[in-house]
Motif scaffolding. Structure first.
Motif, PDB file in Angstrom:
ATOM      1  N   MET A 138      -4.870  -1.372   9.392  1.00 49.39           N
ATOM      2  CA  MET A 138      -5.430  -0.422   8.609  1.00 49.39           C
ATOM      3  C   MET A 138      -5.496  -0.942   7.066  1.00 49.39           C
ATOM      4  O   MET A 138      -4.536  -1.470   6.529  1.00 49.39           O
ATOM      5  CB  MET A 138      -4.712   1.045   8.558  1.00 49.39           C
ATOM      6  N   ASP A 139      -6.715  -0.722   6.584  1.00 48.30           N
ATOM      7  CA  ASP A 139      -7.034  -1.304   4.991  1.00 48.30           C
ATOM      8  C   ASP A 139      -6.291  -0.504   4.176  1.00 48.30           C
ATOM      9  O   ASP A 139      -5.987   0.600   4.275  1.00 48.30           O
ATOM     10  CB  ASP A 139      -8.650  -1.276   4.637  1.00 48.30           C
ATOM     11  N   PRO A 140      -5.600  -1.258   3.131  1.00 48.13           N
ATOM     12  CA  PRO A 140      -4.623  -0.483   2.006  1.00 48.13           C
ATOM     13  C   PRO A 140      -5.675   0.768   1.242  1.00 48.13           C
ATOM     14  O   PRO A 140      -6.813   0.267   1.041  1.00 48.13           O
ATOM     15  CB  PRO A 140      -4.058  -1.506   1.366  1.00 48.13           C
ATOM     16  N   LYS A 141      -4.972   1.803   0.880  1.00 45.47           N
ATOM     17  CA  LYS A 141      -5.604   2.617  -0.047  1.00 45.47           C
ATOM     18  C   LYS A 141      -5.383   2.243  -1.490  1.00 45.47           C
ATOM     19  O   LYS A 141      -4.265   1.544  -1.731  1.00 45.47           O
ATOM     20  CB  LYS A 141      -5.181   4.191   0.125  1.00 45.47           C
ATOM     21  N   ILE A 142      -6.122   2.712  -2.382  1.00 46.80           N
ATOM     22  CA  ILE A 142      -5.954   2.589  -3.710  1.00 46.80           C
ATOM     23  C   ILE A 142      -4.655   3.089  -4.352  1.00 46.80           C
ATOM     24  O   ILE A 142      -3.964   2.510  -5.074  1.00 46.80           O
ATOM     25  CB  ILE A 142      -6.974   3.288  -4.627  1.00 46.80           C
ATOM     26  N   SER A 143      -4.182   4.081  -3.594  1.00 38.55           N
ATOM     27  CA  SER A 143      -2.834   4.651  -3.937  1.00 38.55           C
ATOM     28  C   SER A 143      -1.688   3.680  -3.816  1.00 38.55           C
ATOM     29  O   SER A 143      -0.726   3.455  -4.472  1.00 38.55           O
ATOM     30  CB  SER A 143      -2.726   5.950  -3.324  1.00 38.55           C
ATOM     31  N   TYR A 144      -1.997   2.844  -2.639  1.00 41.50           N
ATOM     32  CA  TYR A 144      -1.015   2.123  -2.445  1.00 41.50           C
ATOM     33  C   TYR A 144      -0.760   0.723  -3.625  1.00 41.50           C
ATOM     34  O   TYR A 144       0.530   0.380  -3.806  1.00 41.50           O
ATOM     35  CB  TYR A 144      -1.352   1.066  -1.190  1.00 41.50           C
ATOM     36  N   PHE A 145      -1.895   0.448  -4.071  1.00 36.74           N
ATOM     37  CA  PHE A 145      -2.067  -0.549  -5.243  1.00 36.74           C
ATOM     38  C   PHE A 145      -1.477   0.190  -6.553  1.00 36.74           C
ATOM     39  O   PHE A 145      -0.493  -0.535  -7.092  1.00 36.74           O
ATOM     40  CB  PHE A 145      -3.243  -1.023  -5.638  1.00 36.74           C
ATOM     41  N   LYS A 146      -1.444   1.381  -6.700  1.00 38.64           N
ATOM     42  CA  LYS A 146      -0.860   2.031  -7.670  1.00 38.64           C
ATOM     43  C   LYS A 146       0.812   2.148  -7.488  1.00 38.64           C
ATOM     44  O   LYS A 146       1.480   2.078  -8.522  1.00 38.64           O
ATOM     45  CB  LYS A 146      -1.319   3.520  -8.001  1.00 38.64           C
ATOM     46  N   THR A 147       1.189   2.435  -6.288  1.00 40.91           N
ATOM     47  CA  THR A 147       2.673   2.673  -6.055  1.00 40.91           C
ATOM     48  C   THR A 147       3.139   0.923  -6.194  1.00 40.91           C
ATOM     49  O   THR A 147       4.212   0.822  -6.808  1.00 40.91           O
ATOM     50  CB  THR A 147       2.576   2.880  -4.575  1.00 40.91           C
ATOM     51  N   PHE A 148       2.532   0.088  -6.043  1.00 39.24           N
ATOM     52  CA  PHE A 148       2.940  -1.284  -5.905  1.00 39.24           C
ATOM     53  C   PHE A 148       3.140  -1.548  -7.491  1.00 39.24           C
ATOM     54  O   PHE A 148       4.156  -2.214  -7.896  1.00 39.24           O
ATOM     55  CB  PHE A 148       1.831  -2.279  -5.356  1.00 39.24           C
ATOM     56  N   ILE A 149       2.130  -1.282  -8.221  1.00 35.52           N
ATOM     57  CA  ILE A 149       2.296  -1.673  -9.585  1.00 35.52           C
ATOM     58  C   ILE A 149       3.404  -0.803 -10.208  1.00 35.52           C
ATOM     59  O   ILE A 149       4.181  -1.352 -11.293  1.00 35.52           O
ATOM     60  CB  ILE A 149       1.001  -1.332 -10.264  1.00 35.52           C
ATOM     61  N   SER A 150       3.556   0.301 -10.118  1.00 37.11           N
ATOM     62  CA  SER A 150       4.622   1.227 -10.515  1.00 37.11           C
ATOM     63  C   SER A 150       5.891   0.766 -10.127  1.00 37.11           C
ATOM     64  O   SER A 150       6.711   0.680 -11.117  1.00 37.11           O
ATOM     65  CB  SER A 150       4.392   2.616 -10.360  1.00 37.11           C
ATOM     66  N   ALA A 151       5.958   0.187  -9.042  1.00 36.50           N
ATOM     67  CA  ALA A 151       7.170  -0.370  -8.483  1.00 36.50           C
ATOM     68  C   ALA A 151       7.713  -1.721  -9.261  1.00 36.50           C
ATOM     69  O   ALA A 151       8.841  -1.979  -9.715  1.00 36.50           O
ATOM     70  CB  ALA A 151       7.492  -0.489  -6.969  1.00 36.50           C
ATOM     71  N   THR A 152       6.706  -2.544  -9.469  1.00 35.21           N
ATOM     72  CA  THR A 152       6.784  -3.942 -10.037  1.00 35.21           C
ATOM     73  C   THR A 152       7.134  -3.575 -11.554  1.00 35.21           C
ATOM     74  O   THR A 152       8.223  -4.326 -12.149  1.00 35.21           O
ATOM     75  CB  THR A 152       5.315  -4.477 -10.292  1.00 35.21           C
ATOM     76  N   LYS A 153       6.615  -2.483 -12.343  1.00 32.72           N
ATOM     77  CA  LYS A 153       6.914  -2.292 -13.631  1.00 32.72           C
ATOM     78  C   LYS A 153       8.382  -1.578 -13.951  1.00 32.72           C
ATOM     79  O   LYS A 153       9.166  -1.968 -14.789  1.00 32.72           O
ATOM     80  CB  LYS A 153       6.015  -1.333 -14.266  1.00 32.72           C
ATOM     81  N   THR A 154       8.705  -0.679 -13.022  1.00 34.86           N
ATOM     82  CA  THR A 154       9.925  -0.041 -12.826  1.00 34.86           C
ATOM     83  C   THR A 154      11.055  -0.958 -12.379  1.00 34.86           C
ATOM     84  O   THR A 154      12.376  -0.570 -12.698  1.00 34.86           O
ATOM     85  CB  THR A 154      10.006   1.422 -12.448  1.00 34.86           C
ATOM     86  N   LYS A 155      10.742  -2.017 -11.559  1.00 35.39           N
ATOM     87  CA  LYS A 155      11.592  -2.623 -11.012  1.00 35.39           C
ATOM     88  C   LYS A 155      12.676  -1.775  -9.956  1.00 35.39           C
ATOM     89  O   LYS A 155      13.609  -2.181  -9.546  1.00 35.39           O
ATOM     90  CB  LYS A 155      12.456  -3.621 -11.853  1.00 35.39           C
ATOM     91  N   SER A 156      12.265  -0.693  -9.442  1.00 39.35           N
ATOM     92  CA  SER A 156      12.819   0.019  -8.505  1.00 39.35           C
ATOM     93  C   SER A 156      11.762   0.918  -7.863  1.00 39.35           C
ATOM     94  O   SER A 156      10.939   1.818  -8.369  1.00 39.35           O
ATOM     95  CB  SER A 156      13.923   1.001  -9.329  1.00 39.35           C
ATOM     96  N   PHE A 157      12.168   1.281  -6.618  1.00 37.89           N
ATOM     97  CA  PHE A 157      11.244   2.055  -5.814  1.00 37.89           C
ATOM     98  C   PHE A 157      11.782   3.482  -6.110  1.00 37.89           C
ATOM     99  O   PHE A 157      10.928   4.430  -5.965  1.00 37.89           O
ATOM    100  CB  PHE A 157      11.916   1.933  -3.991  1.00 37.89           C
ATOM    101  N   SER A 158      12.999   3.915  -6.248  1.00 43.21           N
ATOM    102  CA  SER A 158      13.396   5.200  -6.760  1.00 43.21           C
ATOM    103  C   SER A 158      12.731   5.660  -7.870  1.00 43.21           C
ATOM    104  O   SER A 158      12.269   6.857  -8.049  1.00 43.21           O
ATOM    105  CB  SER A 158      14.906   5.290  -6.859  1.00 43.21           C
ATOM    106  N   LYS A 159      12.657   4.756  -9.017  1.00 44.90           N
ATOM    107  CA  LYS A 159      12.238   5.017 -10.354  1.00 44.90           C
ATOM    108  C   LYS A 159      10.493   5.430 -10.019  1.00 44.90           C
ATOM    109  O   LYS A 159      10.155   6.194 -10.704  1.00 44.90           O
ATOM    110  CB  LYS A 159      12.332   4.000 -11.221  1.00 44.90           C
ATOM    111  N   ALA A 160       9.828   4.452  -9.354  1.00 45.22           N
ATOM    112  CA  ALA A 160       8.468   4.436  -9.094  1.00 45.22           C
ATOM    113  C   ALA A 160       8.198   5.855  -8.438  1.00 45.22           C
ATOM    114  O   ALA A 160       7.131   6.468  -8.823  1.00 45.22           O
ATOM    115  CB  ALA A 160       8.113   3.258  -8.365  1.00 45.22           C
ATOM    116  N   ALA A 161       9.114   6.235  -7.514  1.00 45.51           N
ATOM    117  CA  ALA A 161       8.702   7.247  -6.767  1.00 45.51           C
ATOM    118  C   ALA A 161       8.953   8.676  -7.526  1.00 45.51           C
ATOM    119  O   ALA A 161       8.008   9.600  -7.812  1.00 45.51           O
ATOM    120  CB  ALA A 161       9.721   7.596  -5.712  1.00 45.51           C
ATOM    121  N   LYS A 162       9.849   8.604  -8.675  1.00 45.79           N
ATOM    122  CA  LYS A 162      10.048   9.601  -9.654  1.00 45.79           C
ATOM    123  C   LYS A 162       8.808   9.804 -10.635  1.00 45.79           C
ATOM    124  O   LYS A 162       8.152  10.949 -10.993  1.00 45.79           O
ATOM    125  CB  LYS A 162      11.460   9.300 -10.697  1.00 45.79           C
TER     126      LYS A 162
END
Length: 295
Positions: A1-25
């Protein structure tokens, strides 16, 4: 399945925060959602994007490539949204319209004139034809909107733009003009000038005759013409009588070309419609015009 735009936003947020939990928050989602988005991207690109460390997550070389491109992708998307917003506020280009005679010649010009006072960069290509052909052009995508006096397909979005009445016109010196009123039985005795097959006027008359137990075959049709103006000319020259839209008939009567005779036992009231196609070529301009008409 092709990725959604929201997936890229999640990826960028996780990259910048260096944390999945911080990105989720930060994104207001669960950590499981972040993990699912990243997992979907890794599956799509067939590459590991993050290295899990005690301090959080770091990008892999593949992840660094995606981060650079993902930011540009989202920037381009945001730019596109901004340009589209501007286009919606200030539409431009051409709206293609097919119209039957009455709405095309007597209603659309004033509607478009009022619209263009506000939206000067939108132009219109208008083709005058019969109602049936208008729907065929709409179905094939050859036009964006049609203006007609009869709805052949009710699945399309439509709006009423006017009310019309079909009236009997006769030559000025005709005996029915002197009588001042007519019945259907009178019309059946006269030479009749018909509209061409496919016109909304003809369809309305056919339905009215059927309601009375008659058909077009009961009229003594001597010719069929393609417009109200040509019918008015033929009637004024004494070739027969006809039933046409009241709008052009009134103008002809005021000019002394014909007489309008009320029909006692035939209701020929109809509405005139704009009908919108499902996939217009210029969506922003069409939406702007449609919203203007619906105000």
């Amino acid at each position: 399945m092709d990725p959604k735009i929201s997936y890229f936003k999640t990826f960028i947020s996780a990259t910048k925060t260096k944390s999945f939990s911080k990105a989720a928050k930060k994104l207001g989602v669960t950590q499981g959602t972040v993990s699912n988005h990243i997992s979907a991207l890794e599956k799509y690109f067939d590459a590991q994007l993050f290295l899990r460390t005690p301090e959080g997550v770091d990008l892999t070389p593949e992840g660094k490539i995606l981060y650079e491109k993902a930011e540009k992708i989202l920037d381009h998307i945001n730019d596109a949204k901004q340009y589209m917003r501007i286009l919606h506020e200030h539409p431009e280009g051409i709206v293609r319209i097919a119209a039957s005679t009455t709405p095309g010649e007597h209603l659309l010009p004033s509607i478009i004139s009022e619209y263009k006072k506000e939206f000067k960069d939108v132009d219109f290509n208008i083709e005058i034809t019969d109602s049936e052909k208008c729907f065929k052009l709409l179905e094939t995508g050859a036009v964006d909107i049609i203006a007609v006096g009869n709805i052949y397909d009710k699945s399309y979005e439509n709006v009423v733009i006017g009310k019309d009445r079909l009236v009997l016109i006769v030559p000025p010196n005709h005996h029915l003009a002197k009588k001042g009123v007519a019945k259907l039985s009178d019309i059946l005795k006269e030479d009749y000038i018909d509209r061409e097959a496919g016109s909304g006027t003809r369809e309305i008359l056919m339905k009215a005759l059927m309601d009375k137990g008659y058909s077009m075959m009961d009229l003594h049709i001597i010719m069929s013409l393609g417009s109200h103006s040509s019918i008015i000319t033929a009637v004024s020259e004494g070739y027969g009588v006809s039933i046409v839209s009241e709008i052009p008939a009134k103008k002809a009567a005021e000019a002394g070309l014909v007489k309008i005779v009320p029909i006692e036992d035939l209701d020929l009231t109809r509405y005139l419609y704009l009908v919108k196609g499902r996939k217009p070529r210029n969506p922003s301009a069409v939406k702007s015009f449609w919203d203007f008409v619906n105000k």
